[in-house]
Design a protein around this motif. Sequence first.
Motif, PDB file in Angstrom:
ATOM      1  N   GLU A 126      45.833  97.975 102.250  1.00 67.60           N
ATOM      2  CA  GLU A 126      44.463  97.483 101.756  1.00 67.60           C
ATOM      3  C   GLU A 126      43.894  96.852 103.000  1.00 67.60           C
ATOM      4  OE1 GLU A 126      43.295  95.723  98.204  1.00 67.60           O
ATOM      5  OE2 GLU A 126      45.443  95.825  97.459  1.00 67.60           O
ATOM      6  N   LEU A 127      42.741  97.382 103.408  1.00 64.16           N
ATOM      7  CA  LEU A 127      41.657  96.667 104.508  1.00 64.16           C
ATOM      8  C   LEU A 127      40.759  96.175 103.933  1.00 64.16           C
ATOM      9  CD1 LEU A 127      43.511  98.960 105.984  1.00 64.16           C
ATOM     10  CD2 LEU A 127      41.581  99.455 107.239  1.00 64.16           C
ATOM     11  N   ILE A 128      40.561  94.882 104.209  1.00 67.55           N
ATOM     12  CA  ILE A 128      39.439  93.792 103.351  1.00 67.55           C
ATOM     13  C   ILE A 128      38.627  93.385 104.718  1.00 67.55           C
ATOM     14  CG2 ILE A 128      39.217  92.183 102.283  1.00 67.55           C
ATOM     15  CD1 ILE A 128      42.071  92.224 101.285  1.00 67.55           C
ATOM     16  N   SER A 129      37.429  94.073 104.706  1.00 68.14           N
ATOM     17  CA  SER A 129      36.265  93.674 105.602  1.00 68.14           C
ATOM     18  C   SER A 129      36.951  93.599 106.934  1.00 68.14           C
ATOM     19  CB  SER A 129      35.569  92.397 105.185  1.00 68.14           C
ATOM     20  OG  SER A 129      35.132  92.435 103.940  1.00 68.14           O
ATOM     21  N   VAL A 130      37.405  94.661 107.324  1.00 64.68           N
ATOM     22  CA  VAL A 130      38.135  94.480 108.649  1.00 64.68           C
ATOM     23  C   VAL A 130      37.158  94.971 109.923  1.00 64.68           C
ATOM     24  CG1 VAL A 130      39.759  95.828 110.082  1.00 64.68           C
ATOM     25  CG2 VAL A 130      40.484  95.068 108.008  1.00 64.68           C
ATOM     26  N   THR A 131      36.824  94.172 110.904  1.00 65.47           N
ATOM     27  CA  THR A 131      36.356  94.449 111.949  1.00 65.47           C
ATOM     28  C   THR A 131      36.761  94.314 113.382  1.00 65.47           C
ATOM     29  OG1 THR A 131      34.248  93.444 110.972  1.00 65.47           O
ATOM     30  CG2 THR A 131      34.241  93.419 113.134  1.00 65.47           C
ATOM     31  N   LYS A 132      36.491  95.196 114.327  1.00 64.98           N
ATOM     32  CA  LYS A 132      37.160  95.165 115.593  1.00 64.98           C
ATOM     33  C   LYS A 132      35.928  95.145 116.741  1.00 64.98           C
ATOM     34  CE  LYS A 132      39.955  95.146 118.926  1.00 64.98           C
ATOM     35  NZ  LYS A 132      40.954  93.798 119.319  1.00 64.98           N
ATOM     36  N   ARG A 133      36.166  94.255 117.554  1.00 67.49           N
ATOM     37  CA  ARG A 133      35.047  94.025 118.636  1.00 67.49           C
ATOM     38  C   ARG A 133      35.850  94.079 120.022  1.00 67.49           C
ATOM     39  NH1 ARG A 133      33.294  89.647 115.194  1.00 67.49           N
ATOM     40  NH2 ARG A 133      31.471  90.159 114.183  1.00 67.49           N
ATOM     41  N   TYR A 134      35.148  94.597 120.728  1.00 67.00           N
ATOM     42  CA  TYR A 134      35.737  95.023 122.453  1.00 67.00           C
ATOM     43  C   TYR A 134      34.485  94.272 122.952  1.00 67.00           C
ATOM     44  CZ  TYR A 134      39.160  98.165 120.819  1.00 67.00           C
ATOM     45  OH  TYR A 134      40.101  98.550 119.784  1.00 67.00           O
ATOM     46  N   GLY A 135      34.705  93.060 123.198  1.00 67.71           N
ATOM     47  CA  GLY A 135      33.633  92.300 123.876  1.00 67.71           C
ATOM     48  C   GLY A 135      32.205  92.426 122.868  1.00 67.71           C
ATOM     49  N   ALA A 181      33.469  95.996 109.713  1.00 68.54           N
ATOM     50  CA  ALA A 181      33.438  95.352 108.205  1.00 68.54           C
ATOM     51  C   ALA A 181      33.885  96.366 107.388  1.00 68.54           C
ATOM     52  CB  ALA A 181      32.303  94.643 107.702  1.00 68.54           C
ATOM     53  N   ILE A 182      35.065  97.252 107.599  1.00 68.61           N
ATOM     54  CA  ILE A 182      35.363  98.532 106.452  1.00 68.61           C
ATOM     55  C   ILE A 182      36.478  98.013 105.655  1.00 68.61           C
ATOM     56  CG2 ILE A 182      34.935 100.045 108.245  1.00 68.61           C
ATOM     57  CD1 ILE A 182      37.917 100.427 108.519  1.00 68.61           C
ATOM     58  N   SER A 183      36.171  98.211 104.443  1.00 67.90           N
ATOM     59  CA  SER A 183      37.205  98.153 103.247  1.00 67.90           C
ATOM     60  C   SER A 183      37.832  99.271 102.896  1.00 67.90           C
ATOM     61  CB  SER A 183      36.603  97.387 102.095  1.00 67.90           C
ATOM     62  OG  SER A 183      36.334  96.026 102.735  1.00 67.90           O
ATOM     63  N   LEU A 184      39.102  99.477 102.637  1.00 65.19           N
ATOM     64  CA  LEU A 184      39.643 100.799 102.125  1.00 65.19           C
ATOM     65  C   LEU A 184      41.041 100.477 101.500  1.00 65.19           C
ATOM     66  CD1 LEU A 184      39.851 103.847 102.437  1.00 65.19           C
ATOM     67  CD2 LEU A 184      41.206 103.552 104.693  1.00 65.19           C
ATOM     68  N   ARG A 185      41.530 101.260 100.539  1.00 68.51           N
ATOM     69  CA  ARG A 185      42.854 101.204  99.707  1.00 68.51           C
ATOM     70  C   ARG A 185      43.528 102.323  99.698  1.00 68.51           C
ATOM     71  NH1 ARG A 185      41.378  98.137  93.979  1.00 68.51           N
ATOM     72  NH2 ARG A 185      41.820  96.030  94.712  1.00 68.51           N
ATOM     73  N   ILE A 188      42.848  91.902 115.234  1.00 64.36           N
ATOM     74  CA  ILE A 188      41.774  92.276 114.382  1.00 64.36           C
ATOM     75  C   ILE A 188      40.784  90.857 114.518  1.00 64.36           C
ATOM     76  CG2 ILE A 188      41.071  92.159 111.719  1.00 64.36           C
ATOM     77  CD1 ILE A 188      43.851  93.393 111.153  1.00 64.36           C
ATOM     78  N   SER A 189      39.555  91.475 114.545  1.00 67.93           N
ATOM     79  CA  SER A 189      38.461  90.528 114.823  1.00 67.93           C
ATOM     80  C   SER A 189      38.025  89.456 113.591  1.00 67.93           C
ATOM     81  CB  SER A 189      37.066  91.042 115.569  1.00 67.93           C
ATOM     82  OG  SER A 189      37.582  91.670 116.801  1.00 67.93           O
ATOM     83  N   GLU A 190      37.862  90.231 112.677  1.00 63.79           N
ATOM     84  CA  GLU A 190      37.717  89.583 111.313  1.00 63.79           C
ATOM     85  C   GLU A 190      38.317  90.517 110.216  1.00 63.79           C
ATOM     86  OE1 GLU A 190      33.620  89.155 110.797  1.00 63.79           O
ATOM     87  OE2 GLU A 190      33.372  88.143 112.569  1.00 63.79           O
ATOM     88  N   GLY A 191      38.601  89.841 109.181  1.00 63.81           N
ATOM     89  CA  GLY A 191      39.137  90.633 108.248  1.00 63.81           C
ATOM     90  C   GLY A 191      40.651  90.488 107.907  1.00 63.81           C
ATOM     91  N   ASP A 192      41.051  91.346 106.764  1.00 61.45           N
ATOM     92  CA  ASP A 192      42.568  91.150 106.670  1.00 61.45           C
ATOM     93  C   ASP A 192      43.242  92.623 106.430  1.00 61.45           C
ATOM     94  OD1 ASP A 192      43.315  88.144 106.142  1.00 61.45           O
ATOM     95  OD2 ASP A 192      41.421  88.404 105.247  1.00 61.45           O
ATOM     96  N   ILE A 193      44.484  92.502 106.590  1.00 65.22           N
ATOM     97  CA  ILE A 193      45.179  94.130 106.272  1.00 65.22           C
ATOM     98  C   ILE A 193      46.388  93.742 105.216  1.00 65.22           C
ATOM     99  CG2 ILE A 193      46.667  95.941 107.139  1.00 65.22           C
ATOM    100  CD1 ILE A 193      44.593  95.970 109.495  1.00 65.22           C
ATOM    101  N   LEU A 194      46.443  94.245 104.192  1.00 63.02           N
ATOM    102  CA  LEU A 194      47.604  93.860 103.517  1.00 63.02           C
ATOM    103  C   LEU A 194      48.720  95.229 103.447  1.00 63.02           C
ATOM    104  CD1 LEU A 194      45.815  92.412 100.281  1.00 63.02           C
ATOM    105  CD2 LEU A 194      46.636  91.146 102.330  1.00 63.02           C
TER     106      LEU A 194
END
Length: 336
Positions: free
Chosen positions: A8-17, A24-28, A58-64
């Motif tokens: 599960e991806l919960i509001s996952v964000t990745k920033r490079y600078g 902010a993607i969410s996916l099961r 991960i810049s923001e969010g969680d991975i389960l």
Amino acid sequence: MDPRFDVELISVTKRYGDTVAVDAISLRIPKGSYTCLLGPSGCGKTSTLRMIAGHETISEGDILINGGNVTELAPAQRGTAMMFQNYALFPHLNCLDNVAFSLKMRGVAKAERHRQAREFLALVHMEDFSARLPAQLSGGQQQRVALARALITKPSVLLLDEPLSALDPFLRVRMREELKRLQRELGISFIHVTHSQEEAMALADLMVVMEDGRIRQGGSPREVFERPASAFIARFIGGHNVLPWQNGMIAVRADHCTLRGAGDGIGADVSGGRSLTGRVAVVEYQGPIVRVALATDAGVEAAALMPDHLFYSHPVEPGDVATLTWPPAAAHALNA
């Protein structure tokens, strides 16, 4: 975590600078499924895969994964394995030792790790090549060894970064079949990044289309192909005509279109269907089908995919005026 899902991806964000690669993607990911992350270059699909693997922070969010939050865990602690695009085999080790390498790092005795390595080489039909070095293998054979090396760790999730992109078209189809066979036999989740629409539709239980770091649509390949959510998806998936219609847009599958004599232009009713008249721009013979593309004076482009026997019963050539028609039920309204 819901036991129906491996990842599960919960509001996952990745920033490079200042650049947001994943927004902010969410996916099961359902248990035991084959998922394809699909999209053009720069859409965020590889960054997403690498965050699941733990190779990107991960810049923001969680991975389960498997009921636990792995956001801060090292790759080796996540229960995943990753197969890289370039296979990353050790050139100085033979196939057997390449496959057994991770077990060696875990302190498994030589006889046991070689026994297991032979089992996994057999799983990918490479047991007769165990003594060869990577340089003595073809690209497809190297891929099989890399796959065995990833699977020997017995992951609950296998991550694949464009694993078929370096293969020729014939081998690509063969390895596509092998990947699907292995996923079904092992019963674990595969998450596969690709830019190939054909590859994703052939492999995926769940196809996730990404654009600009966001998930634009997810579903079975048939669901996405039959009912694309937007003009971008209809165009990217291919096989659709995206046309202006009244105050919006529609998608019409090219294989639902036929050619007729010149009509009254877009919006005309032809035998209960709809039509678009223009000049033939391209005729492509593709074996069992012929693709005919035309363009109107207003710059609208569309194509029909026709069985070859139908096309050659009334053939057209570039420069001819022709009318593309489709039944009203074939048109699918698109979101803005």
